[in-house]
Structure formats: structure tokens, C-alpha cells
Design a protein around this motif. Sequence first.
Motif, PDB file in Angstrom:
ATOM      1  N   GLN A  24       0.836  -1.195   0.000  1.00 56.40           N
ATOM      2  CA  GLN A  24       0.000   0.000   0.000  1.00 56.40           C
ATOM      3  C   GLN A  24       0.875   1.251   0.000  1.00 56.40           C
ATOM      4  OE1 GLN A  24      -2.504  -0.640   3.448  1.00 56.40           O
ATOM      5  NE2 GLN A  24      -4.125  -1.536   2.192  1.00 56.40           N
ATOM      6  N   GLN A  25       1.977   1.206   0.730  1.00 64.03           N
ATOM      7  CA  GLN A  25       2.885   2.359   0.792  1.00 64.03           C
ATOM      8  C   GLN A  25       3.485   2.656  -0.576  1.00 64.03           C
ATOM      9  OE1 GLN A  25       3.648   4.450   3.636  1.00 64.03           O
ATOM     10  NE2 GLN A  25       4.264   5.641   1.846  1.00 64.03           N
ATOM     11  N   ARG A  26       3.929   1.621  -1.270  1.00 67.87           N
ATOM     12  CA  ARG A  26       4.538   1.823  -2.592  1.00 67.87           C
ATOM     13  C   ARG A  26       3.532   2.396  -3.589  1.00 67.87           C
ATOM     14  NH1 ARG A  26       6.703  -3.139  -5.596  1.00 67.87           N
ATOM     15  NH2 ARG A  26       6.334  -2.335  -7.653  1.00 67.87           N
ATOM     16  N   LEU A  27       2.301   1.903  -3.547  1.00 70.60           N
ATOM     17  CA  LEU A  27       1.272   2.434  -4.438  1.00 70.60           C
ATOM     18  C   LEU A  27       0.951   3.879  -4.064  1.00 70.60           C
ATOM     19  CD1 LEU A  27      -0.769   2.160  -6.710  1.00 70.60           C
ATOM     20  CD2 LEU A  27      -2.355   1.102  -5.075  1.00 70.60           C
ATOM     21  N   ALA A  28       0.842   4.137  -2.790  1.00 71.85           N
ATOM     22  CA  ALA A  28       0.554   5.503  -2.334  1.00 71.85           C
ATOM     23  C   ALA A  28       1.650   6.465  -2.793  1.00 71.85           C
ATOM     24  CB  ALA A  28       0.421   5.529  -0.814  1.00 71.85           C
ATOM     25  N   VAL A  31       1.337   7.366  -6.488  1.00 66.75           N
ATOM     26  CA  VAL A  31       0.259   8.287  -6.874  1.00 66.75           C
ATOM     27  C   VAL A  31       0.241   9.562  -6.031  1.00 66.75           C
ATOM     28  CG1 VAL A  31      -1.171   6.474  -7.873  1.00 66.75           C
ATOM     29  CG2 VAL A  31      -1.500   7.090  -5.483  1.00 66.75           C
ATOM     30  N   GLY A  32       1.183   9.688  -5.098  1.00 65.14           N
ATOM     31  CA  GLY A  32       1.326  10.927  -4.338  1.00 65.14           C
ATOM     32  C   GLY A  32       0.312  11.133  -3.217  1.00 65.14           C
ATOM     33  N   ILE A  33      -0.056  10.053  -2.542  1.00 62.34           N
ATOM     34  CA  ILE A  33      -0.968  10.158  -1.406  1.00 62.34           C
ATOM     35  C   ILE A  33      -0.419   9.346  -0.235  1.00 62.34           C
ATOM     36  CG2 ILE A  33      -3.018  10.576  -2.827  1.00 62.34           C
ATOM     37  CD1 ILE A  33      -3.765   7.640  -2.539  1.00 62.34           C
ATOM     38  N   LYS A  34      -1.108   9.359   0.892  1.00 59.04           N
ATOM     39  CA  LYS A  34      -0.713   8.571   2.064  1.00 59.04           C
ATOM     40  C   LYS A  34      -1.271   7.153   1.938  1.00 59.04           C
ATOM     41  CE  LYS A  34       0.626  12.178   4.749  1.00 59.04           C
ATOM     42  NZ  LYS A  34       2.009  12.415   4.845  1.00 59.04           N
ATOM     43  N   PHE A  35      -0.563   6.190   2.540  1.00 58.21           N
ATOM     44  CA  PHE A  35      -1.016   4.798   2.420  1.00 58.21           C
ATOM     45  C   PHE A  35      -2.370   4.584   3.090  1.00 58.21           C
ATOM     46  CE2 PHE A  35       0.769   4.327   6.638  1.00 58.21           C
ATOM     47  CZ  PHE A  35       0.015   3.325   7.223  1.00 58.21           C
ATOM     48  N   THR A  55      -5.030   7.943 -12.201  1.00 59.92           N
ATOM     49  CA  THR A  55      -3.655   7.857 -11.690  1.00 59.92           C
ATOM     50  C   THR A  55      -3.360   6.451 -11.166  1.00 59.92           C
ATOM     51  OG1 THR A  55      -3.829  10.175 -11.039  1.00 59.92           O
ATOM     52  CG2 THR A  55      -1.995   8.952 -10.128  1.00 59.92           C
ATOM     53  N   LEU A  56      -4.316   5.866 -10.455  1.00 61.77           N
ATOM     54  CA  LEU A  56      -4.139   4.507  -9.947  1.00 61.77           C
ATOM     55  C   LEU A  56      -4.018   3.506 -11.093  1.00 61.77           C
ATOM     56  CD1 LEU A  56      -6.686   4.632  -6.991  1.00 61.77           C
ATOM     57  CD2 LEU A  56      -4.218   4.257  -6.768  1.00 61.77           C
TER      58      LEU A  56
END
Length: 132
Positions: A24-28, A31-35, A55-56
Amino acid sequence: MAHPIDLHVGARLRQRRCLLGMTQQRLADAVGIKFQQIQKYESGANRVSASRLWTLSEALQVPVSFFFEGLSQHEREEIVQQHGFAEDDETFIAPEVFTSKETIDLIRAYYNMSEGPRRRLLDLAKTLGSAA
């Protein structure tokens, strides 16, 4: 209560992320958001906006339509759960099956095999399934 479509989109998001072996952290980060926001999307607690979905989809290397595939199956399951109807279709697979770590590990292992062993494993699974 989360809307069934938000739950479906969240489940598809989690499914793809897990299939890619992405945290989840890597995806966040991608895309420039928090996990925590990814957690909320995946649980259906927060809706995914159109721009964020775009973006996702780029980060997960799938078309936007991926998040809506199988929606009719999800809707059918919702009706079964809400109204207690029996599911007649033996080929129906509940969407939550694809969020299980065991299922994802099985799919990864299956596609790491060459074509010959994959076919034999599939034949074996079908035989075992019909014997059960």
C-alpha cells in the motif's frame, strides 16, 4: 455503509496491487498520497475520484475499465446476500476469493510455470473439483 460499486472498485484495486506484489505504501508513493488513503479506497470507506482512478490505473498498469470488470457478478452476489436467494450457477466465484493471499499466491505460482505443467495442473484441479 459503503456503496457496492465503491466496494467493488476497492476490491479490484487491492487485487491488482497484490498481484503485482506492491505494498500500500509503494502504491501511495506512486500516486502521491498517504497509504491510509489506499486503505480507505480498498475497504470502500472512501470513494475514488475519476482523476485518482486514472492515476491509480497508470500506477497499476491497467485500463480504468479494469476496476469495473466483473461488476455484474458483484451485483449478483449482493442480491444473493441481501435477499437470501440460492446461487444456481456453479461457475460463479465470489469476488472476495480474489482478495485472499492464498488465491494470489496460487495465481502467481501457476503463471510462473511453463505451459505444459500449467495444463497438467489445471486438468488435475478440474478432476479433483469434479470428484468433490
